[in-house]
Design a protein around this motif. Structure first.
Motif, PDB file in Angstrom:
ATOM      1  N   TRP A 173      11.998  -1.655   2.098  1.00 22.56           N
ATOM      2  CA  TRP A 173      10.961  -0.802   2.665  1.00 22.56           C
ATOM      3  C   TRP A 173      11.607   0.417   3.314  1.00 22.56           C
ATOM      4  CZ3 TRP A 173       5.507  -1.844   3.510  1.00 22.56           C
ATOM      5  CH2 TRP A 173       5.065  -2.995   2.838  1.00 22.56           C
ATOM      6  N   LYS A 190       3.412  -3.969  -0.208  1.00 25.93           N
ATOM      7  CA  LYS A 190       3.880  -2.798  -0.958  1.00 25.93           C
ATOM      8  C   LYS A 190       2.897  -2.446  -2.077  1.00 25.93           C
ATOM      9  CE  LYS A 190       7.626  -1.305  -0.419  1.00 25.93           C
ATOM     10  NZ  LYS A 190       8.878  -1.426  -1.175  1.00 25.93           N
ATOM     11  N   SER A 212       0.508   6.128   4.100  1.00 29.39           N
ATOM     12  CA  SER A 212       1.484   5.152   4.554  1.00 29.39           C
ATOM     13  C   SER A 212       0.814   4.197   5.527  1.00 29.39           C
ATOM     14  CB  SER A 212       2.631   5.887   5.258  1.00 29.39           C
ATOM     15  OG  SER A 212       3.416   5.014   6.035  1.00 29.39           O
ATOM     16  N   ILE A 265       0.248   0.064  -1.112  1.00 23.51           N
ATOM     17  CA  ILE A 265       0.704   1.456  -1.065  1.00 23.51           C
ATOM     18  C   ILE A 265       0.722   2.060  -2.462  1.00 23.51           C
ATOM     19  CG2 ILE A 265       2.574   3.008  -0.384  1.00 23.51           C
ATOM     20  CD1 ILE A 265       3.533   0.793   1.538  1.00 23.51           C
ATOM     21  N   GLN A 266       1.357   1.365  -3.391  1.00 26.18           N
ATOM     22  CA  GLN A 266       1.511   1.904  -4.737  1.00 26.18           C
ATOM     23  C   GLN A 266       0.178   2.064  -5.451  1.00 26.18           C
ATOM     24  OE1 GLN A 266       4.277   3.204  -5.689  1.00 26.18           O
ATOM     25  NE2 GLN A 266       5.272   2.494  -3.799  1.00 26.18           N
ATOM     26  N   TYR A 317       8.385   7.472   2.688  1.00 22.78           N
ATOM     27  CA  TYR A 317       8.424   6.245   3.482  1.00 22.78           C
ATOM     28  C   TYR A 317       7.157   5.413   3.250  1.00 22.78           C
ATOM     29  CZ  TYR A 317       5.805   8.971   7.050  1.00 22.78           C
ATOM     30  OH  TYR A 317       4.883   9.749   7.716  1.00 22.78           O
ATOM     31  N   ASP A 318       7.293   4.115   3.517  1.00 24.48           N
ATOM     32  CA  ASP A 318       6.201   3.160   3.327  1.00 24.48           C
ATOM     33  C   ASP A 318       5.502   2.815   4.635  1.00 24.48           C
ATOM     34  OD1 ASP A 318       6.980   2.641   0.511  1.00 24.48           O
ATOM     35  OD2 ASP A 318       8.741   1.714   1.450  1.00 24.48           O
TER      36      ASP A 318
END
Length: 260
Positions: A137, A237, A189, A240-241, A159-160
């Motif tokens: 991350w 994750k 984010s 987010i993607q 950034y995540d």
């Protein structure tokens, strides 16, 4: 690389200018975390409260609190982070440290010192924004007043997770709520804000309002105001993607040349 990141956010009262008492108080809260977590986040100036009495409170990077943090990171097998007052080469810093189980330490000095309280007269402002890598991350840590300056927190390096540790007082807490949500939305984010509760030595009141927001600005925590509590949040994750690929908003951002 971990698709999920389990984070323990500690919303706590702070004992005024008493590092030993604060470490003991936080010992109890950290040891009470029985679930496996990847990261524990503490508030700004967690050993003292938001003090301008740096001379009496400051520690060094070889001091008791850094050793204490490293011990907890190793024992809990997770990273731990928060800010404290550091004396280095005759200058005082409001410094965030991010300590991993291995003992690896990453630091960030608060860029925007809070002029309303005279923080700029006591503490040296940082000049370097960081993004660190942890368990696959990308994480950007910032401190309190930095929240009001979106260009500094801008997601220019993918950034995540963006997080802020804070001592944010009650009279302006609506701004805290609004800006945390905005930072999540504009940077696509996760955004976490960790604020203290209780009264400090100057009788300023802090209502908590710690919060965790997803990339669309949705609140995904259950924090209650004015209450000491620890909440464990799982970040994904894939979330987010999914929305970055679908919406592509970050591709349309303006370019800035940031001077410090």
């Amino acid at each position: 690389m971990a698709n999920s990141l389990n984070i323990a956010v500690i919303q706590t009262d702070l004992i005024w200018e008493n590092p030993e008492a604060n470490r003991k108080n936080l010992d109890d809260k950290i040891n009470a975390i029985k679930t496996s977590v990847d990261l524990i986040i503490l508030p700004e100036m967690f050993t003292s409260g938001f003090t301008m009495n740096a001379t009496d409170i400051a520690e060094t990077m070889n001091g008791k609190t850094i050793s204490w943090l490293k011990q907890h990171a190793k024992q809990k097998e997770c990273a731990i982070t928060g800010s404290l007052v550091i004396n280095e080469d005759g200058n005082y810093y409001n410094r965030l440290v991010f300590i991993e189980p291995s003992g690896k330490l990453t630091q960030y000095d608060k860029r925007h010192t809070f002029t309303l309280a005279g923080e700029h007269k006591v503490y040296t402002a940082g000049t370097k924004k960081i993004t660190l890598e942890y368990k696959g991350w990308r994480i950007c840590p910032l401190i309190c007043y930095d929240l009001r300056f979106p260009v500094w927190g801008r997601n220019t390096d993918g950034y995540d997770l963006l997080f802020y540790v804070a001592n944010w007082p009650k009279p302006r807490i609506s701004a805290w709520d609004a800006l945390l949500k905005a930072r999540a939305i504009e940077n696509m984010s996760y955004c976490i804000g960790v604020n203290r509760v209780g009264l400090d030595g100057s009788k300023y009141e802090y209502p908590g309002h710690s919060g965790v927001y997803d990339v669309l600005g949705n609140r995904i925590d259950d924090f209650e105001p004015n209450k000491e509590m620890t909440e464990i949040i799982t970040l994904q994750k894939d979330h987010i993607q999914k929305y970055r690929n679908r919406l592509n908003f970050l591709n349309d951002r303006d370019n800035f040349n940031l001077e410090v």
